[in-house]
Design a protein around this motif. Structure first.
Motif, PDB file in Angstrom:
ATOM      1  N   THR A  69      84.886  16.680  75.752  1.00 42.65           N
ATOM      2  CA  THR A  69      83.522  16.692  76.193  1.00 42.65           C
ATOM      3  C   THR A  69      83.873  16.679  77.746  1.00 42.65           C
ATOM      4  N   LEU A  70      83.386  17.695  78.650  1.00 47.91           N
ATOM      5  CA  LEU A  70      83.401  18.006  79.847  1.00 47.91           C
ATOM      6  C   LEU A  70      82.036  18.002  80.629  1.00 47.91           C
ATOM      7  N   GLY A  71      81.674  16.750  81.075  1.00 46.19           N
ATOM      8  CA  GLY A  71      80.415  16.811  81.745  1.00 46.19           C
ATOM      9  C   GLY A  71      79.323  16.618  80.745  1.00 46.19           C
ATOM     10  N   LYS A  72      78.132  17.011  81.287  1.00 45.15           N
ATOM     11  CA  LYS A  72      76.838  16.731  80.363  1.00 45.15           C
ATOM     12  C   LYS A  72      76.617  18.067  79.559  1.00 45.15           C
ATOM     13  N   THR A  73      77.279  19.181  79.762  1.00 46.85           N
ATOM     14  CA  THR A  73      76.854  20.721  79.485  1.00 46.85           C
ATOM     15  C   THR A  73      78.086  21.116  78.419  1.00 46.85           C
ATOM     16  N   LEU A  74      79.291  20.785  78.432  1.00 43.72           N
ATOM     17  CA  LEU A  74      80.224  21.568  77.719  1.00 43.72           C
ATOM     18  C   LEU A  74      81.024  20.698  76.836  1.00 43.72           C
ATOM     19  N   SER A  75      81.076  21.162  75.731  1.00 48.59           N
ATOM     20  CA  SER A  75      81.909  20.198  74.741  1.00 48.59           C
ATOM     21  C   SER A  75      82.705  21.252  73.640  1.00 48.59           C
ATOM     22  N   PHE A  76      83.952  20.943  73.271  1.00 49.41           N
ATOM     23  CA  PHE A  76      84.542  21.896  72.604  1.00 49.41           C
ATOM     24  C   PHE A  76      85.288  21.074  71.276  1.00 49.41           C
ATOM     25  N   ASP A  77      85.271  21.243  70.043  1.00 49.44           N
ATOM     26  CA  ASP A  77      85.763  20.649  68.971  1.00 49.44           C
ATOM     27  C   ASP A  77      86.711  21.384  68.044  1.00 49.44           C
ATOM     28  N   CYS A  78      87.751  21.099  67.442  1.00 51.28           N
ATOM     29  CA  CYS A  78      88.525  22.087  66.651  1.00 51.28           C
ATOM     30  C   CYS A  78      89.315  20.926  65.573  1.00 51.28           C
ATOM     31  N   SER A  79      89.617  21.677  64.356  1.00 50.53           N
ATOM     32  CA  SER A  79      90.172  20.832  63.520  1.00 50.53           C
ATOM     33  C   SER A  79      90.940  21.860  62.313  1.00 50.53           C
ATOM     34  N   VAL A  80      91.917  21.281  61.887  1.00 51.97           N
ATOM     35  CA  VAL A  80      92.670  22.076  60.748  1.00 51.97           C
ATOM     36  C   VAL A  80      92.914  21.146  59.595  1.00 51.97           C
ATOM     37  N   VAL A  81      92.297  21.423  58.507  1.00 56.37           N
ATOM     38  CA  VAL A  81      92.366  20.685  57.089  1.00 56.37           C
ATOM     39  C   VAL A  81      92.976  21.203  55.940  1.00 56.37           C
ATOM     40  N   TRP A  82      93.722  20.676  55.116  1.00 56.95           N
ATOM     41  CA  TRP A  82      94.226  21.027  54.088  1.00 56.95           C
ATOM     42  C   TRP A  82      93.734  20.444  52.857  1.00 56.95           C
ATOM     43  N   PRO A  83      93.755  20.988  51.856  1.00 56.25           N
ATOM     44  CA  PRO A  83      93.248  20.636  50.585  1.00 56.25           C
ATOM     45  C   PRO A  83      93.998  19.387  50.035  1.00 56.25           C
ATOM     46  N   VAL A  84      93.497  18.122  49.581  1.00 55.70           N
ATOM     47  CA  VAL A  84      94.242  17.212  49.041  1.00 55.70           C
ATOM     48  C   VAL A  84      93.842  16.729  47.564  1.00 55.70           C
ATOM     49  N   ALA A  85      92.645  17.414  47.174  1.00 54.55           N
ATOM     50  CA  ALA A  85      92.116  17.293  45.850  1.00 54.55           C
ATOM     51  C   ALA A  85      91.306  18.699  45.589  1.00 54.55           C
ATOM     52  N   LEU A  86      91.777  19.460  44.578  1.00 59.01           N
ATOM     53  CA  LEU A  86      90.961  20.912  44.193  1.00 59.01           C
ATOM     54  C   LEU A  86      91.005  20.979  42.891  1.00 59.01           C
ATOM     55  N   GLU A  87      89.748  20.975  42.431  1.00 61.54           N
ATOM     56  CA  GLU A  87      89.695  21.417  40.857  1.00 61.54           C
ATOM     57  C   GLU A  87      88.500  22.293  40.745  1.00 61.54           C
ATOM     58  N   ASN A  88      88.868  23.355  40.259  1.00 65.33           N
ATOM     59  CA  ASN A  88      87.821  24.568  40.034  1.00 65.33           C
ATOM     60  C   ASN A  88      87.713  24.865  38.375  1.00 65.33           C
ATOM     61  N   THR A  89      86.816  25.595  38.019  1.00 64.31           N
ATOM     62  CA  THR A  89      86.525  25.760  36.910  1.00 64.31           C
ATOM     63  C   THR A  89      86.860  27.332  36.173  1.00 64.31           C
ATOM     64  N   GLY A  90      87.574  27.919  36.759  1.00 63.08           N
ATOM     65  CA  GLY A  90      88.232  29.072  36.209  1.00 63.08           C
ATOM     66  C   GLY A  90      89.153  29.799  37.134  1.00 63.08           C
ATOM     67  N   VAL A  91      89.107  31.007  37.140  1.00 62.07           N
ATOM     68  CA  VAL A  91      90.064  31.730  38.136  1.00 62.07           C
ATOM     69  C   VAL A  91      89.291  32.115  39.379  1.00 62.07           C
ATOM     70  N   GLN A  92      89.652  31.344  40.434  1.00 61.39           N
ATOM     71  CA  GLN A  92      88.917  31.647  41.712  1.00 61.39           C
ATOM     72  C   GLN A  92      89.830  31.779  42.852  1.00 61.39           C
ATOM     73  N   ALA A  93      89.594  32.008  43.917  1.00 59.03           N
ATOM     74  CA  ALA A  93      90.265  32.315  45.050  1.00 59.03           C
ATOM     75  C   ALA A  93      89.695  30.811  45.737  1.00 59.03           C
ATOM     76  N   THR A  94      90.914  30.127  46.087  1.00 61.91           N
ATOM     77  CA  THR A  94      90.649  28.902  46.833  1.00 61.91           C
ATOM     78  C   THR A  94      91.359  28.857  48.038  1.00 61.91           C
ATOM     79  N   PRO A  95      90.894  28.171  49.307  1.00 59.48           N
ATOM     80  CA  PRO A  95      91.629  28.333  50.436  1.00 59.48           C
ATOM     81  C   PRO A  95      92.664  27.114  50.347  1.00 59.48           C
ATOM     82  N   SER A  96      93.989  27.552  51.200  1.00 60.83           N
ATOM     83  CA  SER A  96      95.094  26.784  51.329  1.00 60.83           C
ATOM     84  C   SER A  96      94.893  26.032  52.352  1.00 60.83           C
TER      85      SER A  96
END
Length: 107
Positions: A69-96
């Motif tokens: 956060t820079l001053g009262k007007t500007l803010s930047f956020d970012c993140s990178v996340v990976w799956p730690v638990a994934l359960e789907n009910t069929g053949v699906q494209a899931t993000p890595s």
């Protein structure tokens, strides 16, 4: 309800997690975060209430992030996340992994 008698299942998405300020001043800040996010979605229903077998998913993602956060007007956020638990009910494209970034300017 969708077209052609299609009924979408409930979908619950969530995100949050702890953070730590590395630097905190009167109007400026830099923080590191640990993001936990995910989704829980049931199975959709097709015509005549037939359950669609490959539409449900339960997933949990985790990873590091940062907020600046820079001053009262500007803010930047970012993140990178990976799956730690994934359960789907069929053949699906899931993000890595997922990458999120945002820029906020207040005027």
């Amino acid at each position: 309800h969708g077209d052609h008698y299609y009924k979408y299942a409930n979908d619950f998405m969530y995100a949050g997690g702890p953070g730590y300020y590395l630097w905190l001043a009167h109007e400026d800040a830099v923080a590191l975060t640990l993001e936990l996010s995910g989704e829980i979605k049931g199975k959709d229903e097709g015509k005549s209430g037939a359950i669609q077998g490959d539409t449900g998913v339960k997933e949990l993602f985790m990873g590091p992030g940062a907020v600046v956060t820079l001053g009262k007007t500007l803010s930047f956020d970012c993140s990178v996340v990976w799956p730690v638990a994934l359960e789907n009910t069929g053949v699906q494209a899931t993000p890595s992994y997922r990458v999120k970034a945002g820029l906020t300017y207040r005027f």
